[in-house]
Design a protein around this motif. Sequence first.
Motif, PDB file in Angstrom:
ATOM      1  N   ARG A 190       0.835  -1.213   0.000  1.00  0.00           N
ATOM      2  CA  ARG A 190       0.000   0.000   0.000  1.00  0.00           C
ATOM      3  C   ARG A 190       0.868   1.260   0.000  1.00  0.00           C
ATOM      4  O   ARG A 190       0.635   2.180  -0.790  1.00  0.00           O
ATOM      5  CB  ARG A 190      -0.903  -0.016   1.231  1.00  0.00           C
ATOM      6  CG  ARG A 190      -1.752   1.228   1.420  1.00  0.00           C
ATOM      7  CD  ARG A 190      -2.725   1.427   0.297  1.00  0.00           C
ATOM      8  NE  ARG A 190      -3.596   2.557   0.544  1.00  0.00           N
ATOM      9  CZ  ARG A 190      -4.066   3.356  -0.415  1.00  0.00           C
ATOM     10  NH1 ARG A 190      -3.759   3.140  -1.672  1.00  0.00           N
ATOM     11  NH2 ARG A 190      -4.871   4.351  -0.111  1.00  0.00           N
ATOM     12  N   VAL A 191       1.876   1.295   0.871  1.00  0.00           N
ATOM     13  CA  VAL A 191       2.769   2.460   0.916  1.00  0.00           C
ATOM     14  C   VAL A 191       3.540   2.579  -0.394  1.00  0.00           C
ATOM     15  O   VAL A 191       3.685   3.671  -0.964  1.00  0.00           O
ATOM     16  CB  VAL A 191       3.737   2.364   2.109  1.00  0.00           C
ATOM     17  CG1 VAL A 191       4.769   3.499   2.064  1.00  0.00           C
ATOM     18  CG2 VAL A 191       2.962   2.415   3.425  1.00  0.00           C
ATOM     19  N   GLY A 192       4.040   1.454  -0.880  1.00  0.00           N
ATOM     20  CA  GLY A 192       4.784   1.465  -2.135  1.00  0.00           C
ATOM     21  C   GLY A 192       3.961   1.992  -3.289  1.00  0.00           C
ATOM     22  O   GLY A 192       4.464   2.730  -4.147  1.00  0.00           O
ATOM     23  N   THR A 193       2.670   1.610  -3.338  1.00  0.00           N
ATOM     24  CA  THR A 193       1.778   2.091  -4.404  1.00  0.00           C
ATOM     25  C   THR A 193       1.602   3.610  -4.320  1.00  0.00           C
ATOM     26  O   THR A 193       1.649   4.315  -5.337  1.00  0.00           O
ATOM     27  CB  THR A 193       0.410   1.402  -4.308  1.00  0.00           C
ATOM     28  OG1 THR A 193       0.584  -0.003  -4.476  1.00  0.00           O
ATOM     29  CG2 THR A 193      -0.541   1.925  -5.372  1.00  0.00           C
ATOM     30  N   GLY A 204      15.154   8.932  -3.900  1.00  0.00           N
ATOM     31  CA  GLY A 204      16.188   9.185  -2.906  1.00  0.00           C
ATOM     32  C   GLY A 204      17.466   8.405  -3.155  1.00  0.00           C
ATOM     33  O   GLY A 204      18.337   8.354  -2.275  1.00  0.00           O
ATOM     34  N   THR A 205      17.615   7.800  -4.319  1.00  0.00           N
ATOM     35  CA  THR A 205      18.784   6.950  -4.600  1.00  0.00           C
ATOM     36  C   THR A 205      20.089   7.688  -4.349  1.00  0.00           C
ATOM     37  O   THR A 205      20.343   8.745  -4.938  1.00  0.00           O
ATOM     38  CB  THR A 205      18.748   6.457  -6.064  1.00  0.00           C
ATOM     39  OG1 THR A 205      17.528   5.736  -6.280  1.00  0.00           O
ATOM     40  CG2 THR A 205      19.931   5.546  -6.346  1.00  0.00           C
ATOM     41  N   SER A 240      21.615   4.496   9.863  1.00  0.00           N
ATOM     42  CA  SER A 240      21.677   3.740   8.611  1.00  0.00           C
ATOM     43  C   SER A 240      20.450   2.837   8.491  1.00  0.00           C
ATOM     44  O   SER A 240      19.736   2.587   9.473  1.00  0.00           O
ATOM     45  CB  SER A 240      22.937   2.889   8.586  1.00  0.00           C
ATOM     46  OG  SER A 240      22.858   1.877   9.584  1.00  0.00           O
ATOM     47  N   PRO A 241      20.195   2.290   7.295  1.00  0.00           N
ATOM     48  CA  PRO A 241      19.110   1.305   7.172  1.00  0.00           C
ATOM     49  C   PRO A 241      19.284   0.126   8.127  1.00  0.00           C
ATOM     50  O   PRO A 241      18.293  -0.396   8.646  1.00  0.00           O
ATOM     51  CB  PRO A 241      19.216   0.869   5.708  1.00  0.00           C
ATOM     52  CG  PRO A 241      19.760   2.073   4.999  1.00  0.00           C
ATOM     53  CD  PRO A 241      20.750   2.668   5.977  1.00  0.00           C
ATOM     54  N   ALA A 242      20.552  -0.278   8.374  1.00  0.00           N
ATOM     55  CA  ALA A 242      20.795  -1.372   9.323  1.00  0.00           C
ATOM     56  C   ALA A 242      20.353  -0.975  10.729  1.00  0.00           C
ATOM     57  O   ALA A 242      19.829  -1.802  11.491  1.00  0.00           O
ATOM     58  CB  ALA A 242      22.269  -1.753   9.317  1.00  0.00           C
ATOM     59  N   LEU A 284      12.488   3.770   3.161  1.00  0.00           N
ATOM     60  CA  LEU A 284      13.878   3.640   2.729  1.00  0.00           C
ATOM     61  C   LEU A 284      13.996   2.689   1.540  1.00  0.00           C
ATOM     62  O   LEU A 284      14.781   2.932   0.616  1.00  0.00           O
ATOM     63  CB  LEU A 284      14.755   3.158   3.890  1.00  0.00           C
ATOM     64  CG  LEU A 284      15.049   4.186   4.985  1.00  0.00           C
ATOM     65  CD1 LEU A 284      15.770   3.531   6.154  1.00  0.00           C
ATOM     66  CD2 LEU A 284      15.868   5.337   4.434  1.00  0.00           C
ATOM     67  N   ARG A 285      13.200   1.612   1.559  1.00  0.00           N
ATOM     68  CA  ARG A 285      13.259   0.658   0.440  1.00  0.00           C
ATOM     69  C   ARG A 285      12.712   1.264  -0.850  1.00  0.00           C
ATOM     70  O   ARG A 285      13.292   1.088  -1.923  1.00  0.00           O
ATOM     71  CB  ARG A 285      12.488  -0.608   0.799  1.00  0.00           C
ATOM     72  CG  ARG A 285      13.191  -1.495   1.812  1.00  0.00           C
ATOM     73  CD  ARG A 285      12.580  -2.887   1.851  1.00  0.00           C
ATOM     74  NE  ARG A 285      11.199  -2.882   2.308  1.00  0.00           N
ATOM     75  CZ  ARG A 285      10.832  -2.869   3.594  1.00  0.00           C
ATOM     76  NH1 ARG A 285      11.757  -2.849   4.533  1.00  0.00           N
ATOM     77  NH2 ARG A 285       9.552  -2.892   3.937  1.00  0.00           N
ATOM     78  N   HIS A 286      11.605   1.974  -0.742  1.00  0.00           N
ATOM     79  CA  HIS A 286      10.975   2.488  -1.962  1.00  0.00           C
ATOM     80  C   HIS A 286      11.650   3.760  -2.482  1.00  0.00           C
ATOM     81  O   HIS A 286      11.722   3.971  -3.696  1.00  0.00           O
ATOM     82  CB  HIS A 286       9.484   2.719  -1.726  1.00  0.00           C
ATOM     83  CG  HIS A 286       8.706   1.456  -1.577  1.00  0.00           C
ATOM     84  ND1 HIS A 286       8.379   0.655  -2.659  1.00  0.00           N
ATOM     85  CD2 HIS A 286       8.226   0.808  -0.476  1.00  0.00           C
ATOM     86  CE1 HIS A 286       7.705  -0.403  -2.235  1.00  0.00           C
ATOM     87  NE2 HIS A 286       7.599  -0.336  -0.915  1.00  0.00           N
TER      88      HIS A 286
END
Length: 498
Positions: A190-193, A204-205, A240-242, A284-286
């Motif tokens: 849902r968030v990704g959409t 954000g790459t 960080s993402p970690a 962070l993933r999207h």
Amino acid sequence: MATLLFRKPKVESVAEPRTAIIDIGSNSIRLVVYQGPARLPAILFNEKVMAGLGRGFAATGAIDGEALKTAQAALGRFAAVAREMEVAQLRTVATAAVRDATNGHVLIENARSLGLEVELLSGEQEALGAGLGVLSAIPLADGIVGDLGGGSLELVRIAKGQVEDRASFPLGVLRIAALRAKGLRLFDRRVGTMIDEAGWTGKGTGLPLYLVGGSWRSLARLDMHITGYPLPVIHQYEMSPAAITRIGRTLSHVAKGKLREISALSSARVPTLGDANALLGVLLRHLQSRTTIVSAFGLREGLLFGALTPEQRAQDPLIVAARDEGRRLGRFAEHGDLLDRWISPLFAGEPPELARLRHTACLLADVGWRANPEFRAERGVEIALHGNWVAIDARGRVLLAQALFTSLGGGTDSSPLIPPLASPSDIKRATAWGLAMRLGQRLSGGLAGPLQRSRLDDDGSAIAVTLAQDDSALYSEAVERRHKGLANALGRQAVLRG
């Protein structure tokens, strides 16, 4: 026993105008009163009430009665406080919960009865304010701003001092729980959409995600607690993402009661930490952002920054704040700028970011003067490390602390109060700044004339002090001792010229 009678001191009138903002958010309502330089006024008063206007909103579409009552009481108090503080300009803004609620007009009408005119900000206006707030505090910021409120999430692309794209999403921390309850995969999808349909996927790459909002700041405080981070300053703290994944594991295993025992965490934020962290991980993933950086500034500061002239916006907020602090706590207003110019020939090859920190140290060189002489150096460290500075990271604070510690008589060793967040070469450099500042202060007595009439040079073999003939008496034994200490630290000889 004789009684000493003292005349009651006269209460001074307000010399600088005070401004204030009442921010009616979906989770909290806050009053902040400011006074000082337009570019970065100091916070005179700051109070919030966790009214929870967005609580239950997803189910009913309205602000519930108890939250409305709490909000109305808070607005009454804040209006009264602003009057008592003789605030010259008061701005009241409301965001997602009031904007979207079917009964939001009730709160607006109540505010009007108190003399408060509420500006109902759109999602885009919220996003613009958040972006400007981050630029106010981190002028060189280049990335995505994520402002998580109770009722909405704003994403803003900032670069080169400007706000570019912006968008608002119905993903406030008080709404996430209902989405997560349908399952993590569905939540992610849902968030990704939403992100994809708005054109933000991958935006954000390679860039940082700047975090704004109380819930995300609470995640940073939790991470500081988990890792034992030695400097409890939120602004420009990096995760960080970690680290986000690690926080998620902690939240899934630790009871909320234990979290409430952590002094740095607001107990009112604890129930929503898991939702805030889950959203951050998905974002962070999207967005494909490489890291996160916390900003202490957001919407309110963005509103102030947006009202400035281009010339005021271009001012360095760290220099502005340090100059104001030096003026308030030091002896002579012009001393810091003169001291920086006097010692700068010794450090001519420094890059601009270090020269800027050295200038800041000089502006703060006198802040320990009014402290107990035994604790002047510690006072300098405390102001450098814990001052309400922006546009400076942890390493920069440590360099400031070391320079002030040395200049205020702490010596050339690093104080145990200074956390190990800078390299040995950084500490050596800052110590040299402090020794040069200490020499200039002793020679001049903190006055302008001696600094203007003398010169400090490094010819590669000697650190030379050049005095006008009439000023030769200024070069005392104490000045000579500090001159030699500086020269020795730089591997030079001390030479007096006149």
